[in-house]
Scaffold this motif. Structure first.
Motif, PDB file in Angstrom:
ATOM      1  N   LEU A  45      23.663  33.939   9.625  1.00  0.00           N
ATOM      2  CA  LEU A  45      23.075  33.233  10.765  1.00  0.00           C
ATOM      3  C   LEU A  45      22.020  32.241  10.299  1.00  0.00           C
ATOM      4  N   ALA A  46      21.230  32.638   9.317  1.00  0.00           N
ATOM      5  CA  ALA A  46      20.197  31.750   8.797  1.00  0.00           C
ATOM      6  C   ALA A  46      20.834  30.542   8.111  1.00  0.00           C
ATOM      7  N   ALA A  47      21.904  30.772   7.362  1.00  0.00           N
ATOM      8  CA  ALA A  47      22.575  29.672   6.673  1.00  0.00           C
ATOM      9  C   ALA A  47      23.220  28.719   7.670  1.00  0.00           C
ATOM     10  N   SER A  48      23.839  29.253   8.713  1.00  0.00           N
ATOM     11  CA  SER A  48      24.476  28.380   9.696  1.00  0.00           C
ATOM     12  C   SER A  48      23.437  27.609  10.504  1.00  0.00           C
ATOM     13  N   ALA A  49      22.263  28.194  10.726  1.00  0.00           N
ATOM     14  CA  ALA A  49      21.201  27.487  11.440  1.00  0.00           C
ATOM     15  C   ALA A  49      20.698  26.302  10.616  1.00  0.00           C
ATOM     16  N   LYS A  50      20.631  26.472   9.286  1.00  0.00           N
ATOM     17  CA  LYS A  50      20.205  25.370   8.424  1.00  0.00           C
ATOM     18  C   LYS A  50      21.221  24.237   8.448  1.00  0.00           C
ATOM     19  N   LYS A  51      22.503  24.569   8.552  1.00  0.00           N
ATOM     20  CA  LYS A  51      23.555  23.555   8.517  1.00  0.00           C
ATOM     21  C   LYS A  51      23.782  22.893   9.866  1.00  0.00           C
ATOM     22  N   ALA A  52      23.248  23.453  10.933  1.00  0.00           N
ATOM     23  CA  ALA A  52      23.516  22.949  12.283  1.00  0.00           C
ATOM     24  C   ALA A  52      23.033  21.519  12.478  1.00  0.00           C
ATOM     25  N   GLY A  53      21.934  21.135  11.853  1.00  0.00           N
ATOM     26  CA  GLY A  53      21.383  19.809  12.045  1.00  0.00           C
ATOM     27  C   GLY A  53      21.982  18.741  11.148  1.00  0.00           C
ATOM     28  N   ARG A  54      22.877  19.116  10.259  1.00  0.00           N
ATOM     29  CA  ARG A  54      23.458  18.155   9.334  1.00  0.00           C
ATOM     30  C   ARG A  54      24.519  17.307  10.020  1.00  0.00           C
ATOM     31  N   ILE A  55      24.687  16.104   9.506  1.00  0.00           N
ATOM     32  CA  ILE A  55      25.667  15.182  10.062  1.00  0.00           C
ATOM     33  C   ILE A  55      26.725  14.897   8.995  1.00  0.00           C
ATOM     34  N   ALA A  56      27.981  15.034   9.359  1.00  0.00           N
ATOM     35  CA  ALA A  56      29.077  14.715   8.453  1.00  0.00           C
ATOM     36  C   ALA A  56      29.387  13.228   8.615  1.00  0.00           C
ATOM     37  N   SER A  57      28.715  12.399   7.834  1.00  0.00           N
ATOM     38  CA  SER A  57      28.818  10.961   8.013  1.00  0.00           C
ATOM     39  C   SER A  57      29.811  10.300   7.056  1.00  0.00           C
ATOM     40  N   GLU A  58      30.326  11.019   6.092  1.00  0.00           N
ATOM     41  CA  GLU A  58      31.291  10.474   5.143  1.00  0.00           C
ATOM     42  C   GLU A  58      32.654  11.077   5.452  1.00  0.00           C
ATOM     43  N   GLY A  59      33.705  10.407   5.042  1.00  0.00           N
ATOM     44  CA  GLY A  59      35.015  10.991   5.257  1.00  0.00           C
ATOM     45  C   GLY A  59      36.157  10.044   4.950  1.00  0.00           C
ATOM     46  N   LEU A  60      37.356  10.560   5.145  1.00  0.00           N
ATOM     47  CA  LEU A  60      38.588   9.821   4.896  1.00  0.00           C
ATOM     48  C   LEU A  60      39.577  10.100   6.019  1.00  0.00           C
ATOM     49  N   VAL A  61      40.487   9.173   6.209  1.00  0.00           N
ATOM     50  CA  VAL A  61      41.614   9.387   7.101  1.00  0.00           C
ATOM     51  C   VAL A  61      42.856   9.034   6.300  1.00  0.00           C
ATOM     52  N   GLY A  62      43.836   9.938   6.332  1.00  0.00           N
ATOM     53  CA  GLY A  62      45.082   9.692   5.604  1.00  0.00           C
ATOM     54  C   GLY A  62      46.265   9.886   6.515  1.00  0.00           C
ATOM     55  N   SER A  63      47.352   9.192   6.202  1.00  0.00           N
ATOM     56  CA  SER A  63      48.553   9.335   7.017  1.00  0.00           C
ATOM     57  C   SER A  63      49.780   9.410   6.120  1.00  0.00           C
ATOM     58  N   TYR A  64      50.838  10.024   6.643  1.00  0.00           N
ATOM     59  CA  TYR A  64      52.110  10.131   5.929  1.00  0.00           C
ATOM     60  C   TYR A  64      53.230  10.078   6.952  1.00  0.00           C
ATOM     61  N   ILE A  65      54.217   9.241   6.712  1.00  0.00           N
ATOM     62  CA  ILE A  65      55.408   9.159   7.553  1.00  0.00           C
ATOM     63  C   ILE A  65      56.595   9.519   6.660  1.00  0.00           C
ATOM     64  N   HIS A  66      57.357  10.523   7.062  1.00  0.00           N
ATOM     65  CA  HIS A  66      58.506  10.970   6.278  1.00  0.00           C
ATOM     66  C   HIS A  66      59.638   9.953   6.371  1.00  0.00           C
ATOM     67  N   GLY A  67      60.528   9.985   5.419  1.00  0.00           N
ATOM     68  CA  GLY A  67      61.609   9.019   5.238  1.00  0.00           C
ATOM     69  C   GLY A  67      62.251   8.453   6.487  1.00  0.00           C
ATOM     70  N   GLY A  68      62.755   9.273   7.383  1.00  0.00           N
ATOM     71  CA  GLY A  68      63.458   8.770   8.560  1.00  0.00           C
ATOM     72  C   GLY A  68      62.549   8.284   9.671  1.00  0.00           C
ATOM     73  N   GLY A  69      61.265   8.485   9.545  1.00  0.00           N
ATOM     74  CA  GLY A  69      60.327   8.047  10.561  1.00  0.00           C
ATOM     75  C   GLY A  69      60.192   8.995  11.740  1.00  0.00           C
TER      76      GLY A  69
END
Length: 86
Positions: A45-69
């Motif tokens: 609970l203490a660890a999750s309380a410390k992480k509650a105020g953090r912001i996930a500001s970095e990231g990636l988006v990926g996509s994949y379309i299989h052969g036939g679409g």
């Protein structure tokens, strides 16, 4: 009190906590299984309380379309990050 590997394994199986966290919790609870579970719960609970105020500001988006679409996947991943440390 000596903490056995079997005690650590049982606590880990019940709580899903890390090995060293289980060993430390059992040491703090003087080998008492229920006390160690309570210690792990409180520390979680203490660890999750410390992480509650953090912001996930970095990231990636990926996509994949299989052969036939006919099949496609879109995945988004957010993370906490420091550009200075990369």
């Amino acid at each position: 009190m000596a903490i056995s590997a079997k005690q650590v394994q049982e606590l880990r199986a019940k709580t899903g906590a890390g090995i060293m966290d289980c060993k430390k919790a059992l040491g703090e609870a003087n080998g008492d299984f229920d006390g160690a579970v309570e210690t792990l719960r409180k520390s979680g609970l203490a660890a999750s309380a410390k992480k509650a105020g953090r912001i996930a500001s970095e990231g990636l988006v990926g996509s994949y379309i299989h052969g036939g679409g006919k099949i496609g996947v879109l995945v988004g991943l957010k993370s906490e990050g420091d550009k200075d440390q990369l």
